[in-house]
Design an enzyme around this catalytic site. Structure first.
Site, PDB file in Angstrom:
ATOM      1  CB  SER A   1      -0.881   0.015   1.244  1.00 24.36           C
ATOM      2  OG  SER A   1      -0.053   0.208   2.371  1.00 24.36           O
ATOM      3  CE  LYS A   2      -0.216   6.746  -4.098  1.00 23.66           C
ATOM      4  NZ  LYS A   2      -1.260   6.913  -5.006  1.00 23.66           N
ATOM      5  NE  ARG A   3      -2.536   2.959   5.389  1.00 25.18           N
ATOM      6  CZ  ARG A   3      -2.519   1.782   5.981  1.00 25.18           C
ATOM      7  NH1 ARG A   3      -1.805   1.606   7.063  1.00 25.18           N
ATOM      8  NH2 ARG A   3      -3.215   0.774   5.505  1.00 25.18           N
TER       9      ARG A   3
END
Ligand code: GLU
Length: 473
Positions: free
Chosen positions: A243-245
């Site tokens: 994920s981007k996170r």
């Protein structure tokens, strides 16, 4: 068989690393089999269009060395084809009109949720008479067309997961044509893969649950089933879905940070596949030769950032100094570093083995250019004191001042001159080399003093030593 593979992204505005893997595997397989690799833009969700996304995607694929043999085919330009196919299904009774409103469908979903029953359309509109349908259409009532899922079971073989059977009871009457007249992904993907004679559908695991619907459609249309290969999920180190996170997911972001395209293809190729047990660096041609659908792992592939960094360093070290400088040019421009070419060559030569990205080269060059401010304590070797450091720096300055300019073009000669000073005075290396190195770099950690003398040349080296001396009381 003439192998045809495809990459069929939605134009989101960037290429996800998972998308890169799909494109890469599809490309590798097509090339290996002397087949064709197609690019198709799946833009049927008009609400999610991003301006410029298609051009950007094509540019990234080109940078990554994955230009399509055919395409881009744009789904929004093929609406007539999808409508004809929907009509064929309607005519055969394999699809039906549905006029249910959003509100009704939401209420139905909530009811099913509350009863913990599977969320499916309840076929209310299947029972409308021909006349009712005709008058609703004549009155311009918004409607969709739904697939009439037949009874029975659907079986297909995934090249990676093996045979999968699903009871059709679990399959919803999928919307095929939306209110806006656009097809849904499910209809368009089947029509297009057939129309484009795609033989191998290689894509991420998140699509495997859609395959039963697609197989039902293939059967209704009488199309030949292609081979399916669903690639394992890409995971963060904590095994959650990438994920981007937890870091970048866009290929463009990695390129912008100075990861090389060849690193990214090599790295992404190994997410879920390892051609041989004994190594990790593969040229593109080797990947084409060694790619093997039957060797792809079923379980998720962890995106290991440390490995990516290591691999980029390995690729950077295969470049010559002029190549590296040319590659790093946009990074110098971005960082607004303007630097004398021969100075840069020397920096490059010394820093090459320590670089992780091209951006690092621009950052390091900037550090060499900056005038230095530092705590004079770093000039003092752990077994010495400031007086000793100052004494050696003053003496070394004299040695270096007497050293002819052209000796500064040779690291060996510079080393010999400094070592001679050490030997003649029977000093310990640390007493001399530590303050010299720290004076030149202004840092606790840096390349060795001979490399630094060579990088800076005579004038700048003397200037830096003078500055260090002035800091020592
Ligand atoms: N358009 C889908 C996506 O955005 C492609 C799915 C497929 O390859 O069938 O990923």
């Amino acid at each position: 068989m003439n192998v045809v593979t495809r990459f069929a992204p939605s134009p989101t505005g960037y290429l996800h690393v998972g998308g890169l893997r799909t494109a890469l595997y599809s490309y590798l397989y097509a090339k290996q089999q002397n087949g064709t690799f197609i690019l198709r833009i799946e833009d049927t969700d008009q609400a999610r269009l991003v301006p410029g996304a298609v051009d950007a995607l094509i540019a990234t694929l080109k940078t990554m060395g994955l230009p399509p043999d055919k395409g881009p085919y744009i789904q929004s330009e093929r609406l007539e084809l999808y409508r004809e196919h929907v009509q064929r299904l309607l005519d055969k009774g394999d699809a039906y009109y549905c006029f249910c409103t959003k509100e009704r469908l939401t209420a139905l979903r909530e009811e099913q949720q509350a009863m913990k029953s599977p969320m499916k359309y309840d076929r209310t509109c299947l029972h409308l008479s021909k006349d009712e349908i005709a008058s609703k259409i004549a009155a311009n009532e918004p409607h969709v067309v739904r697939l009439l899922v037949p009874e029975g079971k659907t079986t297909f073989t995934d090249e990676i997961r093996g045979e999968i059977t699903i009871d059709n009871k679990e399959v919803d009457d999928q919307v095929l044509l939306k209110t806006d007249g656009f097809p849904t992904y499910h209809l368009a993907v089947v029509v297009d893969d057939n129309d484009m004679s795609v033989t191998h559908i290689i894509r991420g695991d998140e699509w495997i649950s859609s395959v039963p619907k697609h197989v039902i459609l293939y059967n209704m249309f009488g199309f030949t089933l292609p081979k399916f290969a669903h690639l394992p999920l890409i995971l963060n180190p904590d095994k959650s879905k990438l994920s981007k996170r937890q870091g970048d997911v866009a290929v463009e972001d990695y390129l912008a940070k100075g990861y090389l395209p060849e690193t990214l293809t090599n790295f992404v190729a190994l997410l879920g596949f390892n051609p041989t047990a004994d190594r990790e660096i593969y040229s593109f041609d080797e990947l084409v030769q060694l790619f093997d659908l039957s060797k792809i792992n079923k379980s998720g592939a962890v995106f290991d950032h440390a490995k990516l960094d290591w691999m980029n360093g390995m690729y950077l070290r295969t470049k010559s100094t002029p190549e590296l400088i040319a590659l790093a040019k946009p990074f110098f421009e971005k960082s607004q570093v303007s630097i004398d070419p021969s100075f840069l060559e020397r920096i490059c030569e010394i820093e090459k083995d320590r670089l992780v990205t091209l951006q690092d080269l621009a950052d390091r060059a900037l550090e060499y250019l900056q005038s230095i401010e530092f705590d004079p304590a770093i000039l003092v070797w752990k077994k010495a004191d400031a007086t000793d450091a100052k004494m050696h720096l003053v003496a070394l300055r004299q040695v270096l001042e007497k050293t002819p300019d052209d000796m500064f073009t040779d690291r060996i000669l510079l080393e010999a001159a400094v070592k001679k000073y050490i030997e003649e005075g029977s000093y310990q290396n640390g007493n001399v080399l530590w303050p010299l190195r720290a004076a030149l770099s202004g840092k606790e950690k840096s390349p060795n003093p001979f490399e630094l003398l060579w990088i800076f040349g005579k004038q700048e080296s003397l200037k830096r030593i003078d500055h260090a001396v002035s800091l020592l009381k």
